[in-house]
Scaffold this motif. Structure first.
Motif, short mmCIF file in Angstrom:
data_model
loop_
_atom_site.label_atom_id
_atom_site.label_comp_id
_atom_site.label_asym_id
_atom_site.label_seq_id
_atom_site.Cartn_x
_atom_site.Cartn_y
_atom_site.Cartn_z
N ASP A 12 40.46 45.97 30.19
CA ASP A 12 40.90 45.99 31.85
C ASP A 12 40.08 44.92 32.41
O ASP A 12 40.38 44.22 33.46
CB ASP A 12 40.76 47.43 32.10
CG ASP A 12 41.83 48.16 31.44
OD1 ASP A 12 42.87 47.54 31.40
OD2 ASP A 12 41.73 49.51 31.64
N ALA A 13 38.82 44.86 32.14
CA ALA A 13 37.74 44.22 32.89
C ALA A 13 37.94 42.81 32.97
O ALA A 13 38.15 41.76 33.66
CB ALA A 13 36.33 44.28 32.37
N TRP A 14 38.37 42.50 31.52
CA TRP A 14 38.81 40.96 31.30
C TRP A 14 39.95 40.49 32.05
O TRP A 14 40.09 39.29 32.71
CB TRP A 14 38.88 40.72 29.64
CG TRP A 14 39.15 39.42 29.25
CD1 TRP A 14 40.45 39.02 28.82
CD2 TRP A 14 38.52 38.08 29.37
NE1 TRP A 14 40.42 37.63 28.77
CE2 TRP A 14 39.21 37.23 28.95
CE3 TRP A 14 37.15 37.86 29.79
CZ2 TRP A 14 38.74 35.75 28.86
CZ3 TRP A 14 36.86 36.60 29.75
CH2 TRP A 14 37.53 35.63 29.22
N ALA A 23 43.60 34.35 41.63
CA ALA A 23 43.88 34.68 42.86
C ALA A 23 43.86 33.75 43.99
O ALA A 23 42.53 32.90 44.04
CB ALA A 23 43.03 35.82 43.36
N PRO A 24 44.59 33.54 44.83
CA PRO A 24 44.63 32.26 46.01
C PRO A 24 43.57 32.76 47.04
O PRO A 24 43.00 32.04 47.59
CB PRO A 24 45.88 32.06 46.27
CG PRO A 24 46.60 33.27 46.15
CD PRO A 24 45.92 33.95 45.01
N ILE A 31 37.95 41.54 45.49
CA ILE A 31 38.03 42.87 44.90
C ILE A 31 38.45 42.89 43.52
O ILE A 31 37.85 43.85 42.87
CB ILE A 31 39.46 43.32 45.61
CG1 ILE A 31 39.50 43.48 47.12
CG2 ILE A 31 40.25 44.42 44.88
CD1 ILE A 31 40.48 43.76 47.86
N LEU A 32 39.18 41.95 42.92
CA LEU A 32 39.13 41.85 41.44
C LEU A 32 38.06 41.97 40.69
O LEU A 32 37.89 42.41 39.51
CB LEU A 32 40.26 40.62 40.79
CG LEU A 32 41.69 41.01 41.54
CD1 LEU A 32 42.35 39.68 41.53
CD2 LEU A 32 42.24 42.01 40.45
N LEU A 33 36.75 41.13 41.15
CA LEU A 33 35.68 40.85 40.58
C LEU A 33 34.98 42.32 40.57
O LEU A 33 34.02 42.76 39.70
CB LEU A 33 34.89 39.98 41.22
CG LEU A 33 35.06 38.41 40.98
CD1 LEU A 33 34.41 37.39 41.87
CD2 LEU A 33 35.17 38.35 39.49
N ILE A 34 35.25 42.97 41.81
CA ILE A 34 34.37 44.45 41.70
C ILE A 34 35.03 45.19 40.66
O ILE A 34 34.40 46.03 40.27
CB ILE A 34 34.71 44.82 43.25
CG1 ILE A 34 33.67 44.12 44.22
CG2 ILE A 34 34.19 46.50 43.32
CD1 ILE A 34 33.88 44.44 45.87
N LEU A 35 36.35 45.23 40.61
CA LEU A 35 37.14 45.98 39.69
C LEU A 35 36.58 45.68 38.06
O LEU A 35 36.35 46.62 37.44
CB LEU A 35 38.64 45.89 39.70
CG LEU A 35 39.28 46.45 40.88
CD1 LEU A 35 40.72 46.10 41.15
CD2 LEU A 35 39.24 48.03 41.00
N ALA A 36 36.53 44.54 38.10
CA ALA A 36 36.02 44.08 36.85
C ALA A 36 34.92 44.88 36.39
O ALA A 36 34.49 45.18 35.15
CB ALA A 36 36.03 42.76 36.40
N GLN A 37 33.74 44.75 37.29
CA GLN A 37 32.45 45.08 37.23
C GLN A 37 32.52 46.62 37.07
O GLN A 37 31.88 47.22 36.03
CB GLN A 37 31.60 44.84 38.41
CG GLN A 37 30.16 45.14 38.23
CD GLN A 37 29.22 44.90 39.49
OE1 GLN A 37 29.90 44.69 40.47
NE2 GLN A 37 27.91 44.85 39.39
#
Length: 76
Positions: A12-14, A23-24, A31-37
């Motif tokens: 999921d992180a990947w 993401a444009p 947000i996606l980087l925070i979710l990945a972390q």
């Protein structure tokens, strides 16, 4: 619902990282980087908890440990 494994959480992180690259908008990337972390941290924590439970399962019972190292021969 079954519990997710650390491998699934890392996947999921990947996926979040891959989406962040595409993401444009900066806001969406962030947000996606925070979710990945978050997914990666959760996977790390689950691995740590699994390691602790496995170590506890392998440890001898407390009663067996309490007598360890005590020589009872010739105690009379």
């Amino acid at each position: 619902m079954s519990m997710r494994t650390p491998v699934e959480l890392r996947n999921d992180a990947w996926e979040c990282l891959q989406q962040a690259e595409q993401a444009p908008a900066q806001r969406d990337k962030a947000i996606l980087l925070i979710l990945a972390q978050g997914w990666a941290s959760l996977a790390d924590e689950m691995e740590r908890l699994f390691a602790c439970s496995e170590a506890d399962a392998e440890a001898p019972p407390a009663a067996a440990q309490s007598g360890a190292g005590h020589d009872t021969a010739g105690a009379n």
